[in-house]
Design an enzyme around this catalytic site. Structure first.
Site, PDB file in Angstrom:
ATOM      1  N   ARG A 242       0.854  -1.175  -0.308  1.00 63.00           N
ATOM      2  CA  ARG A 242      -0.118  -0.054  -0.028  1.00 63.00           C
ATOM      3  C   ARG A 242       0.866   1.302   0.083  1.00 63.00           C
ATOM      4  NH1 ARG A 242      -3.510  -2.685  -1.307  1.00 63.00           N
ATOM      5  NH2 ARG A 242      -5.409  -3.316  -0.752  1.00 63.00           N
ATOM      6  N   GLU A 271      -3.880   7.209  -4.343  1.00 67.80           N
ATOM      7  CA  GLU A 271      -4.137   6.953  -5.401  1.00 67.80           C
ATOM      8  C   GLU A 271      -5.617   7.661  -5.789  1.00 67.80           C
ATOM      9  OE1 GLU A 271      -4.118   2.795  -5.739  1.00 67.80           O
ATOM     10  OE2 GLU A 271      -2.138   2.562  -5.026  1.00 67.80           O
ATOM     11  N   HIS A 289      -1.330   0.242  -9.859  1.00 62.29           N
ATOM     12  CA  HIS A 289      -1.844  -0.841  -9.047  1.00 62.29           C
ATOM     13  C   HIS A 289      -2.465  -2.048  -9.668  1.00 62.29           C
ATOM     14  CE1 HIS A 289      -3.531  -1.022  -4.632  1.00 62.29           C
ATOM     15  NE2 HIS A 289      -3.347  -2.372  -5.187  1.00 62.29           N
TER      16      HIS A 289
HETATM   17  C1  GLV Z   1      -4.623  -5.082  -3.878  1.00 66.61           C
HETATM   18  O1  GLV Z   1      -3.843  -4.260  -3.673  1.00 66.61           O
HETATM   19  C2  GLV Z   1      -5.409  -6.126  -2.998  1.00 66.61           C
HETATM   20  O2  GLV Z   1      -4.960  -5.698  -1.857  1.00 66.61           O
HETATM   21  O3  GLV Z   1      -5.898  -7.170  -3.102  1.00 66.61           O
END
Ligand code: GLV
Length: 326
Positions: A242, A271, A289
């Site tokens: 993250r 984001e 992402h």
């Molecule tokens: C993506 O970032 C997830 O947490 O699945």
């Protein structure tokens, strides 16, 4: 035709298979891309729904959950669930599900790919070619870090951290890790991984530092200016966890000033915004992402989420649903 079927809100279009599973059983509404990225839109919509299938970009705050007077279950289309106030959900008797395991291998592949891209400067080299600077083979062009024999230091040795470690091991890397607790012998042994209790020691002795821990109040800005300063000059940083685990401003500074040699980022602090100074940083590969973005994995994520919703709405024993987090 009026319907008394329970209502499910899916906040964004997801793979067809999971939509069909729910549509065969419930009244399903699907939000337009981006519509539910703010709390107000969710608060307005949520009262009529019995289940919510949400994205990591949807803030499922206490206010949203309180507005969900009919809500029984929230299933996140992700393994990380820092976007959901689980404590509030628990108080309100709302179950929360995530999607562990099904995305582990896709994320392990992706982390390895990102490391390859950064260690061999794919991004800067490709840009050089596209801009027409490639005039012939260069003996000193785009020299990168060879992975064999180097140390990959993983912060957060859960499922995804281990999947990355297995791949890196196959590339001849040494594996070191920091985690709340050491792995079992069975997990550690095939990786010949070393547990480093002291995080600063892991960071200062690794050639590649990879962030694979969840975002919690304790891990916010875990990689800050001081810790970036501990990294070696040739070292690389990988973050597929993250964004807020890394202080982006400090990272941009470290890259521009060559305190570290590169970074691979799939996640960002705010984001979809990217800290502008990062956009011009050298050897910084940034992706939107997409670590779990394979057809197979996104199908599996969807099915895991919809099954949790179905089981809760169906009154199954929550103990039988292994991907509940509360
Ligand atoms: C993506 O970032 C997830 O947490 O699945």
């Amino acid at each position: 035709m009026g319907s008394s079927l329970p209502k499910v809100l899916i906040t964004e279009p997801i793979p067809d298979k999971s939509i069909e599973f729910l549509s065969d059983r419930y009244t399903v509404e699907i939000g337009e891309k981006g519509r539910f990225q703010n709390e107000d839109a969710l608060i307005e919509a949520i009262p009529e729904y019995h289940a919510l299938l949400c994205m990591l970009s949807n803030p499922i705050t206490k206010n949203v959950l309180q507005a969900g007077t009919n809500l029984k279950v929230v299933a996140n289309f992700a393994v990380g669930y820092n976007n959901i106030d689980v404590e509030a959900a628990t108080e309100l008797g709302i179950k929360v599900a995530n999607t562990p395991d099904v995305l582990t291998e896709a994320c392990g592949d992706f982390a390895m790919g990102l490391l390859m891209a950064v260690s061999r400067k794919f991004n800067d080299a490709e840009q050089y070619l596209r801009e027409g600077h490639f005039k012939g083979w260069e003996p000193l062009g785009f020299l990168g870090l060879e992975l064999r024999g180097k140390t990959l230091g993983i912060i957060g040795m859960g499922r995804i951290g281990q999947a990355f470690a297995h791949r890196a091991k196959a590339f001849g890397m040494n594996i070191a890790y920091h985690n709340r607790s050491p792995l079992s012998q069975k997990e550690e042994q095939p990786l010949q991984a070393s547990y480093i209790k002291d995080l600063d020691q892991l960071i200062s002795t690794s050639d590649v530092v990879s962030v694979n821990c969840p975002l919690t109040p304790e891990t916010h800005h875990l990689i800050n200016e001081r810790r970036l300063g501990l990294m070696q000059e040739h070292a690389l940083l990988i973050n597929i966890s993250r964004g807020p685990v890394v202080d982006e401003k400090a990272l941009a500074h470290a890259l521009h000033n060559k305190h570290i040699a590169g970074a691979g980022l799939d996640v960002f602090e705010e984001e979809p915004k990217v800290y502008p100074h990062l956009l011009t940083a050298p050897n910084c590969t940034m992706l939107p992402h997409i670590a779990s973005a394979t057809f197979e994995t996104r199908d599996a994520i969807g099915m895991l989420a919809v099954q949790a919703i179905h089981k809760i709405l169906n009154g199954d024993d929550p103990k039988s649903i292994t991907n509940l987090v509360n």
